[in-house]
Write a protein that holds these residues in place. Structure first.
Motif, PDB file in Angstrom:
ATOM      1  N   CYS A 280      -4.319 -11.107 -17.416  1.00 39.43           N
ATOM      2  CA  CYS A 280      -4.338 -11.840 -16.146  1.00 39.43           C
ATOM      3  C   CYS A 280      -5.713 -12.460 -15.976  1.00 39.43           C
ATOM      4  O   CYS A 280      -6.729 -11.770 -16.125  1.00 39.43           O
TER       5      CYS A 280
ATOM      6  N   TYR B 209      -8.295 -14.503 -13.457  1.00 43.28           N
ATOM      7  CA  TYR B 209      -8.627 -14.841 -12.081  1.00 43.28           C
ATOM      8  C   TYR B 209      -9.803 -15.818 -12.060  1.00 43.28           C
ATOM      9  O   TYR B 209     -10.684 -15.768 -12.927  1.00 43.28           O
TER      10      TYR B 209
ATOM     11  N   ARG C  57      -4.381 -16.480 -11.454  1.00 41.96           N
ATOM     12  CA  ARG C  57      -4.387 -16.559  -9.997  1.00 41.96           C
ATOM     13  C   ARG C  57      -5.761 -17.028  -9.548  1.00 41.96           C
ATOM     14  O   ARG C  57      -6.785 -16.547 -10.054  1.00 41.96           O
TER      15      ARG C  57
ATOM     16  N   PHE D 274      -8.484 -17.732  -6.264  1.00 43.30           N
ATOM     17  CA  PHE D 274      -8.857 -17.323  -4.917  1.00 43.30           C
ATOM     18  C   PHE D 274      -9.804 -18.377  -4.350  1.00 43.30           C
ATOM     19  O   PHE D 274     -10.516 -19.043  -5.099  1.00 43.30           O
TER      20      PHE D 274
ATOM     21  N   HIS E 126     -13.271 -11.729  -1.519  1.00 44.77           N
ATOM     22  CA  HIS E 126     -11.833 -11.457  -1.598  1.00 44.77           C
ATOM     23  C   HIS E 126     -11.552 -10.201  -2.422  1.00 44.77           C
ATOM     24  O   HIS E 126     -10.555 -10.124  -3.145  1.00 44.77           O
TER      25      HIS E 126
ATOM     26  N   PRO F 290      -7.862  -8.284  -1.635  1.00 43.78           N
ATOM     27  CA  PRO F 290      -6.667  -8.872  -2.236  1.00 43.78           C
ATOM     28  C   PRO F 290      -6.724  -8.925  -3.761  1.00 43.78           C
ATOM     29  O   PRO F 290      -5.686  -8.827  -4.432  1.00 43.78           O
ATOM     30  N   LEU F 291      -7.928  -9.064  -4.323  1.00 46.61           N
ATOM     31  CA  LEU F 291      -8.047  -9.050  -5.782  1.00 46.61           C
ATOM     32  C   LEU F 291      -7.643  -7.700  -6.341  1.00 46.61           C
ATOM     33  O   LEU F 291      -6.835  -7.614  -7.278  1.00 46.61           O
TER      34      LEU F 291
ATOM     35  N   ALA G 234      -5.849  -5.395  -4.920  1.00 48.06           N
ATOM     36  CA  ALA G 234      -4.417  -5.183  -4.670  1.00 48.06           C
ATOM     37  C   ALA G 234      -3.569  -5.907  -5.699  1.00 48.06           C
ATOM     38  O   ALA G 234      -2.575  -5.358  -6.210  1.00 48.06           O
ATOM     39  N   ASP G 235      -3.929  -7.139  -6.032  1.00 48.85           N
ATOM     40  CA  ASP G 235      -3.176  -7.890  -7.028  1.00 48.85           C
ATOM     41  C   ASP G 235      -3.268  -7.226  -8.392  1.00 48.85           C
ATOM     42  O   ASP G 235      -2.280  -7.122  -9.118  1.00 48.85           O
TER      43      ASP G 235
ATOM     44  N   THR H 234      -0.985  -4.384  -8.490  1.00 51.46           N
ATOM     45  CA  THR H 234       0.411  -4.833  -8.547  1.00 51.46           C
ATOM     46  C   THR H 234       0.825  -5.012 -10.004  1.00 51.46           C
ATOM     47  O   THR H 234       1.919  -4.599 -10.415  1.00 51.46           O
ATOM     48  N   HIS H 235      -0.037  -5.613 -10.795  1.00 50.97           N
ATOM     49  CA  HIS H 235       0.267  -5.807 -12.216  1.00 50.97           C
ATOM     50  C   HIS H 235       0.276  -4.486 -12.990  1.00 50.97           C
ATOM     51  O   HIS H 235       0.968  -4.363 -14.007  1.00 50.97           O
TER      52      HIS H 235
ATOM     53  N   LYS I 280       0.877  -0.724  -5.875  1.00 50.60           N
ATOM     54  CA  LYS I 280       0.124  -1.441  -4.855  1.00 50.60           C
ATOM     55  C   LYS I 280      -0.519  -0.494  -3.863  1.00 50.60           C
ATOM     56  O   LYS I 280      -1.193  -0.898  -2.938  1.00 50.60           O
TER      57      LYS I 280
END
Length: 258
Positions: free
Chosen positions: A199, A201, A228, A230, A240, A243-244, A246-247, A250-251, A255
């Protein structure tokens, strides 16, 4: 180097920020050029209870201030691959920002190629373009004024610290060493590619990496790949952070934060 990391003393390469015991997962974070393990201390309350959070302690800063900085990617990645191999009693995931993204990638490549070694189950790269998309800015040999100006334009905690004259004199040598490392380094797509999700960012106002640069990381894996963005510049992750993280989890399959 094979000792279990406890606090800051058992391994020279890791700072234990949160967790211990027998975690479900170990998240290893690799700091940016000029950065240090404490950059990730603010992540601690955002990490699930069953996850151990470790940050890499590069030589030449914080409590390794008297260790000579490493100026070759090969040397740094080789040493960290050996150190990460000792953490394999629990699954690993890597997150790296800026220079740290390239270091995390190179460590993952080495672990994937080493017989019997256990690499990360996922790689998260941030604020760094993929292979073939990075351009040297020639900052390793720039004047102090130019280097400070460049860092100030990126913002971030390191840039703020450079406003202090005493800290500037302490930090600039390690920052130059990191820039020498990254400016001498050329990323290559591994053969075979990694077999783990990646992933990428980035900040949507970062002049060092854009969408195409982030998507270049897709070449390093034959598994899932996502990007993704931001809002923000090179250090978007400071603003951020929640939210970073948390994302990221998620992967990784959860969460739930602590």
């Amino acid at each position: 180097m094979n000792a279990r990391p406890q606090g800051t003393s058992a391994s020279p390469w890791f700072r234990l920020i949160r967790g211990g015991g027998a975690p479900r997962l170990r998240l290893v974070c690799f700091p940016h050029a000029g950065g240090a393990a404490n950059f990730f201390r603010s992540w601690a309350p955002l990490v699930p209870d069953d996850v151990e959070l470790l940050a890499v302690r590069y030589p030449g800063r914080e409590d390794r201030i008297f260790d000579p900085p490493v100026e070759r990617m090969e040397e740094l990645a080789d040493s960290l691959a050996d150190a990460c191999a000792s953490l394999a009693s629990s699954p690993l995931a890597f997150f790296g920002h800026s220079m740290g993204a390239s270091v995390a990638f190179e460590v993952a490549v080495r672990l994937a190629a080493a017989p019997g070694a256990v690499g990360p189950r996922a790689l998260f790269v941030s604020g760094r373009a993929g292979p073939g998309k990075n351009r040297s800015r020639g900052l390793a040999d720039a004047t102090d004024e130019k280097l400070v100006e460049e860092l100030a334009a990126m913002s971030g905690s390191t840039a703020k610290a450079l406003a202090n004259k005493e800290l500037r004199e302490l930090l600039l040598p390690q920052i130059r060493a990191d820039y020498r490392l990254i400016e001498r380094y050329t990323a290559a797509v591994p053969s075979p590619p990694l077999d783990i999700p990646v992933c990428a960012y980035y900040g949507d106002r970062d002049d060092r990496v854009d969408e195409d640069g982030a998507k270049a990381w897709s070449e390093v894996t034959r598994s899932a790949f996502v990007t993704r963005s931001f809002p923000g510049g090179h250090f978007y992750l400071e603003e951020h952070m929640a939210p970073l993280v948390a994302d990221l989890f998620t992967h990784l399959g959860t969460k739930d934060s602590a």
